[in-house]
Design a protein around this motif. Structure first.
Motif, PDB file in Angstrom:
ATOM      1  N   ALA A  37       0.829  -1.209   0.000  1.00  0.00           N
ATOM      2  CA  ALA A  37       0.000   0.000   0.000  1.00  0.00           C
ATOM      3  C   ALA A  37       0.863   1.258   0.000  1.00  0.00           C
ATOM      4  O   ALA A  37       0.550   2.246  -0.672  1.00  0.00           O
ATOM      5  N   LYS A  38       1.958   1.234   0.753  1.00  0.00           N
ATOM      6  CA  LYS A  38       2.852   2.395   0.803  1.00  0.00           C
ATOM      7  C   LYS A  38       3.432   2.717  -0.566  1.00  0.00           C
ATOM      8  O   LYS A  38       3.714   3.881  -0.881  1.00  0.00           O
ATOM      9  N   LEU A  39       3.604   1.691  -1.385  1.00  0.00           N
ATOM     10  CA  LEU A  39       4.138   1.882  -2.727  1.00  0.00           C
ATOM     11  C   LEU A  39       3.040   2.220  -3.734  1.00  0.00           C
ATOM     12  O   LEU A  39       3.334   2.409  -4.924  1.00  0.00           O
ATOM     13  N   GLY A  40       1.795   2.276  -3.276  1.00  0.00           N
ATOM     14  CA  GLY A  40       0.685   2.644  -4.140  1.00  0.00           C
ATOM     15  C   GLY A  40       0.047   1.503  -4.889  1.00  0.00           C
ATOM     16  O   GLY A  40      -0.821   1.736  -5.740  1.00  0.00           O
ATOM     17  N   TYR A  41       0.437   0.257  -4.577  1.00  0.00           N
ATOM     18  CA  TYR A  41      -0.070  -0.881  -5.341  1.00  0.00           C
ATOM     19  C   TYR A  41      -1.499  -1.264  -4.956  1.00  0.00           C
ATOM     20  O   TYR A  41      -2.296  -1.642  -5.822  1.00  0.00           O
ATOM     21  N   ILE A  42      -1.832  -1.185  -3.684  1.00  0.00           N
ATOM     22  CA  ILE A  42      -3.151  -1.631  -3.234  1.00  0.00           C
ATOM     23  C   ILE A  42      -4.256  -0.715  -3.756  1.00  0.00           C
ATOM     24  O   ILE A  42      -5.328  -1.174  -4.147  1.00  0.00           O
ATOM     25  N   GLY A  43      -4.003   0.581  -3.765  1.00  0.00           N
ATOM     26  CA  GLY A  43      -5.020   1.536  -4.201  1.00  0.00           C
ATOM     27  C   GLY A  43      -4.788   2.080  -5.593  1.00  0.00           C
ATOM     28  O   GLY A  43      -5.278   3.166  -5.927  1.00  0.00           O
ATOM     29  N   VAL A  44      -4.092   1.331  -6.443  1.00  0.00           N
ATOM     30  CA  VAL A  44      -3.742   1.847  -7.761  1.00  0.00           C
ATOM     31  C   VAL A  44      -4.976   2.140  -8.605  1.00  0.00           C
ATOM     32  O   VAL A  44      -4.956   2.996  -9.494  1.00  0.00           O
ATOM     33  N   ASN A  45      -6.099   1.460  -8.322  1.00  0.00           N
ATOM     34  CA  ASN A  45      -7.318   1.651  -9.107  1.00  0.00           C
ATOM     35  C   ASN A  45      -8.227   2.741  -8.568  1.00  0.00           C
ATOM     36  O   ASN A  45      -9.216   3.105  -9.219  1.00  0.00           O
ATOM     37  N   GLY A 107      -3.916   1.334   2.882  1.00  0.00           N
ATOM     38  CA  GLY A 107      -3.789   0.061   3.584  1.00  0.00           C
ATOM     39  C   GLY A 107      -4.128   0.098   5.049  1.00  0.00           C
ATOM     40  O   GLY A 107      -4.012  -0.920   5.737  1.00  0.00           O
ATOM     41  N   SER A 108      -4.557   1.253   5.558  1.00  0.00           N
ATOM     42  CA  SER A 108      -4.861   1.352   6.983  1.00  0.00           C
ATOM     43  C   SER A 108      -6.197   0.712   7.345  1.00  0.00           C
ATOM     44  O   SER A 108      -6.441   0.390   8.511  1.00  0.00           O
ATOM     45  N   ARG A 109      -7.067   0.517   6.349  1.00  0.00           N
ATOM     46  CA  ARG A 109      -8.350  -0.133   6.601  1.00  0.00           C
ATOM     47  C   ARG A 109      -8.639  -1.131   5.485  1.00  0.00           C
ATOM     48  O   ARG A 109      -8.179  -0.984   4.349  1.00  0.00           O
TER      49      ARG A 109
END
Length: 376
Positions: A37-45, A107-109
Protein backbone atom coordinates in the motif's frame (compact mmCIF):
# COMPACT_ATOMS: atom_id res chain seq x y z
CA UNK A 1 -10.07 -0.20 -28.86
CA UNK A 2 -8.35 -2.68 -26.60
CA UNK A 3 -4.56 -2.40 -27.06
CA UNK A 4 -2.95 -5.62 -28.19
CA UNK A 5 0.21 -5.03 -26.19
CA UNK A 6 0.86 -3.47 -22.81
CA UNK A 7 2.07 0.08 -22.64
CA UNK A 8 5.56 0.88 -21.40
CA UNK A 9 3.98 2.22 -18.21
CA UNK A 10 2.22 -1.08 -17.58
CA UNK A 11 5.37 -3.06 -18.35
CA UNK A 12 7.31 -0.94 -15.86
CA UNK A 13 4.58 -1.42 -13.24
CA UNK A 14 4.64 -5.16 -13.82
CA UNK A 15 8.42 -5.29 -13.36
CA UNK A 16 8.33 -3.16 -10.22
CA UNK A 17 5.60 -5.23 -8.58
CA UNK A 18 7.37 -8.46 -9.50
CA UNK A 19 10.64 -7.30 -7.95
CA UNK A 20 8.87 -6.11 -4.82
CA UNK A 21 6.84 -9.30 -4.36
CA UNK A 22 9.82 -11.59 -4.95
CA UNK A 23 11.92 -9.78 -2.37
CA UNK A 24 9.24 -9.87 0.31
CA UNK A 25 9.01 -12.86 2.69
CA UNK A 26 5.81 -14.92 2.43
CA UNK A 27 5.25 -15.11 6.17
CA UNK A 28 3.30 -11.97 7.04
CA UNK A 29 0.42 -11.04 4.76
CA UNK A 30 -0.53 -8.01 6.84
CA UNK A 31 2.94 -6.49 6.61
CA UNK A 32 3.10 -7.31 2.91
CA UNK A 33 -0.26 -5.57 2.45
CA UNK A 34 0.92 -2.45 4.25
CA UNK A 35 4.22 -2.35 2.39
CA UNK A 36 2.44 -2.76 -0.94
CA UNK A 37 0.00 0.00 0.00
CA UNK A 38 2.85 2.40 0.80
CA UNK A 39 4.14 1.88 -2.73
CA UNK A 40 0.68 2.64 -4.14
CA UNK A 41 -0.07 -0.88 -5.34
CA UNK A 42 -3.15 -1.63 -3.23
CA UNK A 43 -5.02 1.54 -4.20
CA UNK A 44 -3.74 1.85 -7.76
CA UNK A 45 -7.32 1.65 -9.11
CA UNK A 46 -8.83 4.24 -6.75
CA UNK A 47 -9.29 7.93 -7.65
CA UNK A 48 -6.32 10.22 -7.13
CA UNK A 49 -8.60 12.75 -5.42
CA UNK A 50 -9.03 10.25 -2.58
CA UNK A 51 -5.46 9.03 -2.26
CA UNK A 52 -5.47 6.36 -4.94
CA UNK A 53 -3.33 5.89 -8.00
CA UNK A 54 -5.95 7.03 -10.48
CA UNK A 55 -5.71 3.84 -12.52
CA UNK A 56 -8.30 1.15 -13.03
CA UNK A 57 -8.95 -2.57 -12.82
CA UNK A 58 -6.39 -2.98 -15.61
CA UNK A 59 -3.61 -1.82 -13.30
CA UNK A 60 -4.96 -3.55 -10.18
CA UNK A 61 -5.27 -6.92 -11.93
CA UNK A 62 -1.72 -6.53 -13.21
CA UNK A 63 -0.51 -5.96 -9.65
CA UNK A 64 -2.31 -9.02 -8.29
CA UNK A 65 -1.12 -11.23 -11.15
CA UNK A 66 2.52 -10.34 -10.54
CA UNK A 67 2.16 -10.85 -6.79
CA UNK A 68 0.74 -14.30 -7.47
CA UNK A 69 3.45 -15.13 -9.98
CA UNK A 70 6.00 -14.30 -7.27
CA UNK A 71 4.25 -16.64 -4.83
CA UNK A 72 2.80 -13.75 -2.81
CA UNK A 73 -0.88 -13.43 -3.81
CA UNK A 74 -3.21 -11.27 -1.73
CA UNK A 75 -6.77 -12.60 -1.84
CA UNK A 76 -8.19 -9.50 -0.16
CA UNK A 77 -7.14 -7.39 -3.16
CA UNK A 78 -10.07 -8.98 -4.96
CA UNK A 79 -12.38 -7.82 -2.20
CA UNK A 80 -11.22 -4.58 -0.59
CA UNK A 81 -9.94 -2.30 -3.40
CA UNK A 82 -11.50 -4.12 -6.39
CA UNK A 83 -15.08 -4.75 -5.23
CA UNK A 84 -15.65 -2.44 -2.29
CA UNK A 85 -13.36 0.36 -3.39
CA UNK A 86 -14.83 0.36 -6.90
CA UNK A 87 -18.44 0.40 -5.68
CA UNK A 88 -17.81 3.24 -3.23
CA UNK A 89 -15.81 5.23 -5.79
CA UNK A 90 -18.57 4.92 -8.38
CA UNK A 91 -21.70 5.12 -6.26
CA UNK A 92 -20.82 6.17 -2.72
CA UNK A 93 -21.76 9.48 -1.18
CA UNK A 94 -19.09 12.14 -0.81
CA UNK A 95 -18.90 11.35 2.91
CA UNK A 96 -18.43 7.62 2.20
CA UNK A 97 -15.70 8.36 -0.31
CA UNK A 98 -13.84 10.62 2.11
CA UNK A 99 -14.14 8.11 4.94
CA UNK A 100 -13.20 4.94 3.09
CA UNK A 101 -11.24 5.48 -0.11
CA UNK A 102 -8.08 7.07 1.35
CA UNK A 103 -7.95 4.40 4.07
CA UNK A 104 -8.47 1.56 1.57
CA UNK A 105 -5.76 3.04 -0.64
CA UNK A 106 -3.11 3.49 2.06
CA UNK A 107 -3.79 0.06 3.58
CA UNK A 108 -4.86 1.35 6.98
CA UNK A 109 -8.35 -0.13 6.60
CA UNK A 110 -9.83 -3.18 4.91
CA UNK A 111 -13.35 -3.94 3.78
CA UNK A 112 -14.89 -7.40 3.23
CA UNK A 113 -17.76 -8.23 0.88
CA UNK A 114 -20.81 -10.29 1.83
CA UNK A 115 -23.11 -11.63 -0.88
CA UNK A 116 -23.12 -15.45 -0.72
CA UNK A 117 -25.83 -17.10 1.39
CA UNK A 118 -26.31 -20.71 2.55
CA UNK A 119 -29.51 -21.29 0.57
CA UNK A 120 -28.92 -18.96 -2.37
CA UNK A 121 -25.68 -20.35 -3.78
CA UNK A 122 -24.97 -18.73 -7.12
CA UNK A 123 -28.53 -17.40 -7.44
CA UNK A 124 -28.27 -13.80 -6.23
CA UNK A 125 -32.02 -13.41 -6.81
CA UNK A 126 -32.64 -15.77 -3.87
CA UNK A 127 -30.80 -13.63 -1.35
CA UNK A 128 -32.90 -13.44 1.80
CA UNK A 129 -30.91 -10.92 3.82
CA UNK A 130 -33.38 -8.06 4.12
CA UNK A 131 -33.24 -4.44 5.19
CA UNK A 132 -36.30 -2.64 6.47
CA UNK A 133 -36.70 0.95 7.51
CA UNK A 134 -37.13 1.95 11.14
CA UNK A 135 -37.50 5.69 11.16
CA UNK A 136 -34.41 7.03 9.44
CA UNK A 137 -32.43 3.88 10.29
CA UNK A 138 -32.20 0.51 8.58
CA UNK A 139 -32.55 -2.88 10.28
CA UNK A 140 -30.59 -5.61 8.52
CA UNK A 141 -31.35 -9.31 9.11
CA UNK A 142 -29.97 -12.42 7.42
CA UNK A 143 -27.05 -14.82 6.98
CA UNK A 144 -23.98 -14.92 4.78
CA UNK A 145 -21.45 -17.70 4.22
CA UNK A 146 -17.93 -18.09 2.75
CA UNK A 147 -17.08 -14.47 3.43
CA UNK A 148 -13.34 -13.83 3.30
CA UNK A 149 -11.31 -11.83 5.80
CA UNK A 150 -14.11 -10.55 8.04
CA UNK A 151 -11.83 -10.84 11.07
CA UNK A 152 -9.26 -8.45 9.61
CA UNK A 153 -11.72 -6.10 7.89
CA UNK A 154 -12.96 -2.91 9.50
CA UNK A 155 -16.35 -3.28 7.83
CA UNK A 156 -18.21 -5.55 5.43
CA UNK A 157 -20.11 -4.38 2.36
CA UNK A 158 -23.29 -6.45 2.74
CA UNK A 159 -25.69 -7.19 -0.09
CA UNK A 160 -29.23 -7.09 1.23
CA UNK A 161 -32.68 -6.57 -0.24
CA UNK A 162 -35.22 -3.85 0.40
CA UNK A 163 -38.84 -3.65 -0.60
CA UNK A 164 -39.72 -1.47 -3.57
CA UNK A 165 -42.48 0.87 -2.42
CA UNK A 166 -44.03 0.90 -5.90
CA UNK A 167 -44.09 -2.83 -6.67
CA UNK A 168 -43.62 -4.53 -3.31
CA UNK A 169 -40.82 -6.62 -4.82
CA UNK A 170 -37.45 -7.01 -3.17
CA UNK A 171 -34.48 -5.26 -4.80
CA UNK A 172 -30.76 -5.53 -3.97
CA UNK A 173 -29.06 -2.82 -1.93
CA UNK A 174 -25.57 -2.42 -0.47
CA UNK A 175 -24.80 -1.48 3.14
CA UNK A 176 -21.55 -0.75 4.96
CA UNK A 177 -21.66 -2.77 8.19
CA UNK A 178 -18.95 -2.02 10.81
CA UNK A 179 -17.19 -5.06 12.24
CA UNK A 180 -18.18 -4.65 15.91
CA UNK A 181 -21.72 -3.32 15.54
CA UNK A 182 -24.32 -5.04 17.81
CA UNK A 183 -26.15 -7.95 16.18
CA UNK A 184 -23.37 -8.67 13.69
CA UNK A 185 -21.81 -12.05 14.54
CA UNK A 186 -19.24 -14.17 12.73
CA UNK A 187 -18.24 -17.83 12.94
CA UNK A 188 -15.05 -19.10 11.33
CA UNK A 189 -15.60 -22.01 8.95
CA UNK A 190 -13.43 -25.11 9.26
CA UNK A 191 -11.77 -25.19 5.83
CA UNK A 192 -9.34 -27.75 4.43
CA UNK A 193 -7.87 -24.89 2.40
CA UNK A 194 -4.85 -23.56 4.28
CA UNK A 195 -4.98 -19.87 3.43
CA UNK A 196 -4.00 -16.75 5.31
CA UNK A 197 -7.45 -15.26 4.76
CA UNK A 198 -10.07 -17.16 6.75
CA UNK A 199 -13.66 -17.87 5.73
CA UNK A 200 -16.68 -16.98 7.85
CA UNK A 201 -20.39 -17.43 8.26
CA UNK A 202 -22.10 -14.18 9.23
CA UNK A 203 -25.31 -13.65 11.15
CA UNK A 204 -27.11 -10.32 11.11
CA UNK A 205 -29.84 -10.04 13.74
CA UNK A 206 -31.65 -6.72 13.38
CA UNK A 207 -28.39 -4.87 12.87
CA UNK A 208 -29.28 -1.20 13.18
CA UNK A 209 -27.60 1.00 10.63
CA UNK A 210 -27.90 4.74 10.08
CA UNK A 211 -29.26 6.04 6.79
CA UNK A 212 -25.75 6.89 5.62
CA UNK A 213 -24.76 3.20 5.71
CA UNK A 214 -26.65 2.69 2.44
CA UNK A 215 -24.27 2.92 -0.51
CA UNK A 216 -25.52 4.92 -3.44
CA UNK A 217 -29.07 5.04 -4.71
CA UNK A 218 -31.61 2.71 -3.15
CA UNK A 219 -33.15 2.19 -6.60
CA UNK A 220 -29.89 1.39 -8.42
CA UNK A 221 -28.80 -1.59 -6.34
CA UNK A 222 -28.50 -4.06 -9.21
CA UNK A 223 -26.32 -1.70 -11.23
CA UNK A 224 -24.14 -1.06 -8.20
CA UNK A 225 -23.90 -4.76 -7.42
CA UNK A 226 -22.64 -5.70 -10.87
CA UNK A 227 -20.25 -2.75 -10.82
CA UNK A 228 -18.47 -4.73 -8.12
CA UNK A 229 -18.95 -8.24 -9.50
CA UNK A 230 -17.27 -7.59 -12.86
CA UNK A 231 -14.02 -6.41 -11.20
CA UNK A 232 -14.30 -9.40 -8.88
CA UNK A 233 -14.23 -11.77 -11.85
CA UNK A 234 -11.33 -9.95 -13.50
CA UNK A 235 -9.35 -10.01 -10.29
CA UNK A 236 -10.12 -13.68 -9.69
CA UNK A 237 -8.72 -14.33 -13.15
CA UNK A 238 -5.57 -12.41 -12.18
CA UNK A 239 -5.33 -14.46 -8.99
CA UNK A 240 -5.55 -17.72 -10.95
CA UNK A 241 -3.14 -16.65 -13.68
CA UNK A 242 -0.58 -15.54 -11.13
CA UNK A 243 -0.88 -18.80 -9.24
CA UNK A 244 -0.54 -20.80 -12.46
CA UNK A 245 2.53 -18.82 -13.51
CA UNK A 246 4.15 -19.42 -10.13
CA UNK A 247 3.55 -23.17 -10.34
CA UNK A 248 4.81 -23.29 -13.92
CA UNK A 249 8.00 -21.41 -13.01
CA UNK A 250 8.76 -23.89 -10.24
CA UNK A 251 8.17 -26.80 -12.63
CA UNK A 252 10.38 -25.29 -15.33
CA UNK A 253 13.24 -24.72 -12.90
CA UNK A 254 12.97 -28.34 -11.81
CA UNK A 255 12.64 -29.71 -15.37
CA UNK A 256 15.81 -27.87 -16.46
CA UNK A 257 17.90 -29.31 -13.63
CA UNK A 258 16.46 -32.72 -12.79
CA UNK A 259 18.42 -35.41 -14.68
CA UNK A 260 17.40 -39.07 -14.72
CA UNK A 261 18.29 -40.47 -18.18
CA UNK A 262 21.49 -38.51 -18.89
CA UNK A 263 19.57 -35.39 -19.97
CA UNK A 264 17.32 -33.02 -17.99
CA UNK A 265 13.75 -34.28 -17.87
CA UNK A 266 12.64 -31.07 -19.57
CA UNK A 267 14.24 -32.37 -22.79
CA UNK A 268 11.61 -35.09 -22.99
CA UNK A 269 8.46 -34.15 -24.87
CA UNK A 270 6.25 -35.94 -22.33
CA UNK A 271 7.39 -33.29 -19.85
CA UNK A 272 8.02 -30.35 -22.19
CA UNK A 273 4.80 -30.39 -24.20
CA UNK A 274 2.33 -30.33 -21.28
CA UNK A 275 4.30 -27.46 -19.72
CA UNK A 276 4.24 -25.60 -23.04
CA UNK A 277 0.51 -26.17 -23.30
CA UNK A 278 -0.01 -24.87 -19.76
CA UNK A 279 1.95 -21.73 -20.65
CA UNK A 280 -0.12 -21.16 -23.80
CA UNK A 281 -3.39 -21.50 -21.92
CA UNK A 282 -2.26 -19.10 -19.19
CA UNK A 283 -1.27 -16.54 -21.83
CA UNK A 284 -4.64 -16.88 -23.59
CA UNK A 285 -6.45 -16.41 -20.29
CA UNK A 286 -4.34 -13.30 -19.62
CA UNK A 287 -5.37 -11.79 -22.96
CA UNK A 288 -9.05 -12.21 -22.11
CA UNK A 289 -8.45 -10.80 -18.64
CA UNK A 290 -6.76 -7.75 -20.15
CA UNK A 291 -9.64 -7.29 -22.58
CA UNK A 292 -12.19 -7.49 -19.74
CA UNK A 293 -10.26 -5.02 -17.61
CA UNK A 294 -9.90 -2.53 -20.46
CA UNK A 295 -13.61 -2.77 -21.29
CA UNK A 296 -14.55 -2.19 -17.67
CA UNK A 297 -12.22 0.76 -17.31
CA UNK A 298 -13.66 2.21 -20.53
CA UNK A 299 -17.13 2.15 -18.97
CA UNK A 300 -18.59 -0.60 -21.17
CA UNK A 301 -20.23 -2.60 -18.39
CA UNK A 302 -22.20 -4.90 -20.72
CA UNK A 303 -19.22 -6.02 -22.79
CA UNK A 304 -17.05 -6.13 -19.68
CA UNK A 305 -19.50 -8.54 -18.04
CA UNK A 306 -19.21 -11.03 -20.88
CA UNK A 307 -15.42 -10.72 -21.08
CA UNK A 308 -14.94 -10.85 -17.29
CA UNK A 309 -16.88 -14.10 -17.06
CA UNK A 310 -14.91 -15.61 -19.93
CA UNK A 311 -11.63 -14.46 -18.37
CA UNK A 312 -12.51 -15.96 -15.03
CA UNK A 313 -13.47 -19.26 -16.70
CA UNK A 314 -10.34 -19.43 -18.81
CA UNK A 315 -8.05 -18.50 -15.93
CA UNK A 316 -9.61 -21.06 -13.59
CA UNK A 317 -9.13 -23.87 -16.10
CA UNK A 318 -5.60 -22.77 -16.99
CA UNK A 319 -4.60 -22.43 -13.35
CA UNK A 320 -5.79 -25.91 -12.38
CA UNK A 321 -4.02 -27.45 -15.37
CA UNK A 322 -0.78 -25.57 -14.70
CA UNK A 323 -0.70 -26.53 -11.03
CA UNK A 324 -1.53 -30.16 -11.79
CA UNK A 325 1.19 -30.38 -14.43
CA UNK A 326 3.71 -28.66 -12.17
CA UNK A 327 3.10 -31.14 -9.37
CA UNK A 328 3.25 -34.02 -11.84
CA UNK A 329 6.56 -32.75 -13.24
CA UNK A 330 8.15 -32.85 -9.79
CA UNK A 331 6.71 -36.26 -9.01
CA UNK A 332 7.00 -37.04 -5.31
CA UNK A 333 8.82 -33.78 -4.74
CA UNK A 334 5.71 -31.97 -5.91
CA UNK A 335 3.95 -33.10 -2.76
CA UNK A 336 6.65 -32.01 -0.32
CA UNK A 337 6.53 -28.85 1.75
CA UNK A 338 9.99 -27.91 0.48
CA UNK A 339 8.78 -27.11 -3.04
CA UNK A 340 5.51 -25.49 -1.97
CA UNK A 341 3.34 -26.82 -4.79
CA UNK A 342 1.09 -29.27 -2.99
CA UNK A 343 -0.73 -26.44 -1.17
CA UNK A 344 -1.70 -25.03 -4.56
CA UNK A 345 -3.68 -28.13 -5.53
CA UNK A 346 -6.54 -27.09 -3.28
CA UNK A 347 -6.04 -23.37 -3.83
CA UNK A 348 -6.23 -23.77 -7.60
CA UNK A 349 -9.70 -25.29 -7.30
CA UNK A 350 -10.93 -22.04 -5.80
CA UNK A 351 -10.40 -20.34 -9.17
CA UNK A 352 -12.92 -22.77 -10.65
CA UNK A 353 -15.46 -22.54 -7.85
CA UNK A 354 -15.44 -18.97 -6.56
CA UNK A 355 -16.86 -16.39 -6.79
CA UNK A 356 -19.00 -18.13 -9.39
CA UNK A 357 -18.70 -21.70 -10.66
CA UNK A 358 -17.60 -22.50 -14.18
CA UNK A 359 -21.03 -24.03 -14.83
CA UNK A 360 -22.75 -20.73 -14.01
CA UNK A 361 -20.35 -18.95 -16.36
CA UNK A 362 -21.25 -21.41 -19.10
CA UNK A 363 -24.90 -20.66 -18.35
CA UNK A 364 -24.18 -16.93 -18.67
CA UNK A 365 -22.39 -17.32 -22.00
CA UNK A 366 -24.97 -19.71 -23.44
CA UNK A 367 -27.85 -17.38 -22.49
CA UNK A 368 -26.39 -13.89 -22.81
CA UNK A 369 -23.92 -14.41 -25.65
CA UNK A 370 -25.32 -17.29 -27.66
CA UNK A 371 -28.99 -16.54 -27.07
CA UNK A 372 -29.93 -20.08 -26.01
CA UNK A 373 -32.98 -20.63 -23.79
CA UNK A 374 -32.64 -21.09 -20.05
CA UNK A 375 -33.20 -24.42 -18.34
CA UNK A 376 -34.09 -22.71 -15.06
Amino acid sequence: MTPLLESEEHTSLREAVSAFARSHPRTDNRQFWQDAAKLGYIGVNLPEAYGGGGGGITELSLVLEEMGAAGNPLLMMIVSPAICGTVIARFGTEAQKREWLPALADGSRLMAFGITEPDAGSNSHRITTTARRDGTDWLLTGRKVFISGVDIADATLIVGRTEDARTGRLKPCLFIVPRDIPGFERRQLDMELNAEEKQFELTLDDVRLPAEALVGDEDAGLLQLFAGLNPERVMTAAFGIGMGRYALTRALDYARERTVWKTPIGAHQAIAHPLAQAHIELELARLMMQKAAHLYDAGDDLAAGEAANMAKYAAGEACVKAVDQAVHTLGGNGLTREFGLARLITAARVARIAPVSREMILNYVSHQTLGLPKSY
